[in-house]
Motif scaffolding. Structure first.
Motif, mmCIF file in Angstrom:
data_model
loop_
_atom_site.group_PDB
_atom_site.id
_atom_site.type_symbol
_atom_site.label_atom_id
_atom_site.label_comp_id
_atom_site.label_asym_id
_atom_site.label_seq_id
_atom_site.Cartn_x
_atom_site.Cartn_y
_atom_site.Cartn_z
ATOM 1 N N TRP A 19 -52.284 -118.501 -5.992
ATOM 2 C CA TRP A 19 -53.420 -118.339 -5.198
ATOM 3 C C TRP A 19 -54.666 -120.129 -6.191
ATOM 4 C CZ3 TRP A 19 -58.120 -117.339 -7.738
ATOM 5 C CH2 TRP A 19 -58.641 -116.703 -8.508
ATOM 6 N N LEU A 23 -55.916 -122.798 -3.792
ATOM 7 C CA LEU A 23 -57.490 -122.734 -3.354
ATOM 8 C C LEU A 23 -57.953 -124.098 -4.099
ATOM 9 C CD1 LEU A 23 -60.416 -121.006 -3.614
ATOM 10 C CD2 LEU A 23 -60.275 -120.766 -5.579
ATOM 11 N N LYS A 24 -57.751 -124.357 -5.392
ATOM 12 C CA LYS A 24 -57.698 -125.964 -6.228
ATOM 13 C C LYS A 24 -57.278 -127.135 -4.783
ATOM 14 C CE LYS A 24 -57.120 -125.280 -11.166
ATOM 15 N NZ LYS A 24 -56.533 -125.488 -11.881
ATOM 16 N N CYS A 26 -56.884 -126.488 -1.393
ATOM 17 C CA CYS A 26 -58.012 -126.590 -0.475
ATOM 18 C C CYS A 26 -59.670 -127.268 -0.371
ATOM 19 C CB CYS A 26 -57.870 -124.861 0.062
ATOM 20 S SG CYS A 26 -58.839 -124.582 1.746
ATOM 21 N N LEU A 27 -60.165 -126.954 -2.206
ATOM 22 C CA LEU A 27 -61.374 -127.303 -1.934
ATOM 23 C C LEU A 27 -60.992 -128.812 -2.255
ATOM 24 C CD1 LEU A 27 -64.240 -127.573 -3.096
ATOM 25 C CD2 LEU A 27 -63.327 -127.120 -5.297
ATOM 26 N N HIS A 30 -61.090 -130.392 0.931
ATOM 27 C CA HIS A 30 -62.713 -130.350 1.807
ATOM 28 C C HIS A 30 -62.905 -131.707 1.438
ATOM 29 C CE1 HIS A 30 -66.640 -129.591 3.049
ATOM 30 N NE2 HIS A 30 -66.482 -129.223 1.048
ATOM 31 N N ILE A 62 -59.856 -125.420 7.275
ATOM 32 C CA ILE A 62 -60.004 -125.420 5.447
ATOM 33 C C ILE A 62 -60.629 -124.744 5.027
ATOM 34 C CG2 ILE A 62 -61.409 -126.576 3.922
ATOM 35 C CD1 ILE A 62 -60.272 -129.219 4.949
ATOM 36 N N LEU A 63 -61.734 -123.974 5.161
ATOM 37 C CA LEU A 63 -62.991 -123.370 5.399
ATOM 38 C C LEU A 63 -62.220 -121.471 5.477
ATOM 39 C CD1 LEU A 63 -65.751 -122.504 4.578
ATOM 40 C CD2 LEU A 63 -66.027 -122.215 6.910
ATOM 41 N N ARG A 65 -58.960 -121.521 5.234
ATOM 42 C CA ARG A 65 -58.092 -120.448 4.020
ATOM 43 C C ARG A 65 -58.442 -121.040 3.264
ATOM 44 N NH1 ARG A 65 -55.328 -125.497 3.569
ATOM 45 N NH2 ARG A 65 -56.327 -126.379 4.992
ATOM 46 N N MET A 66 -59.554 -121.451 2.438
ATOM 47 C CA MET A 66 -60.555 -120.622 1.462
ATOM 48 C C MET A 66 -60.827 -119.641 1.795
ATOM 49 S SD MET A 66 -63.478 -122.969 -0.473
ATOM 50 C CE MET A 66 -62.877 -124.676 0.314
#
Length: 104
Positions: A19, A23-24, A26-27, A30, A62-63, A65-66
């Motif tokens: 994770w 998360l990285k 995904c950011l 974005h 994206i949001l 998933r984040m």
């Protein structure tokens, strides 16, 4: 699932968690979308007047998933962040703020 133990049985080996990397990424996705939105438009649909819709769909994806990743991290059944108290507080705060905002 218990962490594997060192051969000398003094400390458990750290477990790989997917994770944080997810998360990285995904950011980063974005940030790439914000920096160059036109590069994220579908070539076959570019110029058809639905660019705004395409970008909103990508931002929503994206949001989603984040927030799923943050929700996962905030749940102690999935990730034990007790040794990272400040990080855990921030994750929970961001997730709670989103939940409050989405109820409005």
């Amino acid at each position: 699932m218990a962490a594997p133990v060192n051969t000398d049985n003094t400390r458990p080996n750290p477990m790989h968690m997917a994770w944080p990397g997810a998360l990285k990424e995904c950011l980063a996705e974005h940030l790439r979308l914000c920096a160059a939105p036109d590069e994220h438009l579908s070539a076959d649909r570019h110029g058809l007047g639905n660019e705004k819709w395409q970008l909103e769909q990508q931002q929503t994806d994206i949001l989603h998933r984040m927030l799923g990743l943050l929700s996962y991290a905030a749940n102690p059944r999935h990730v034990d962040l007790t040794d990272h108290g400040e990080l855990l507080k921030r994750i929970i705060r961001v997730y709670d703020e989103f939940q409050q905002h989405s109820r409005r």
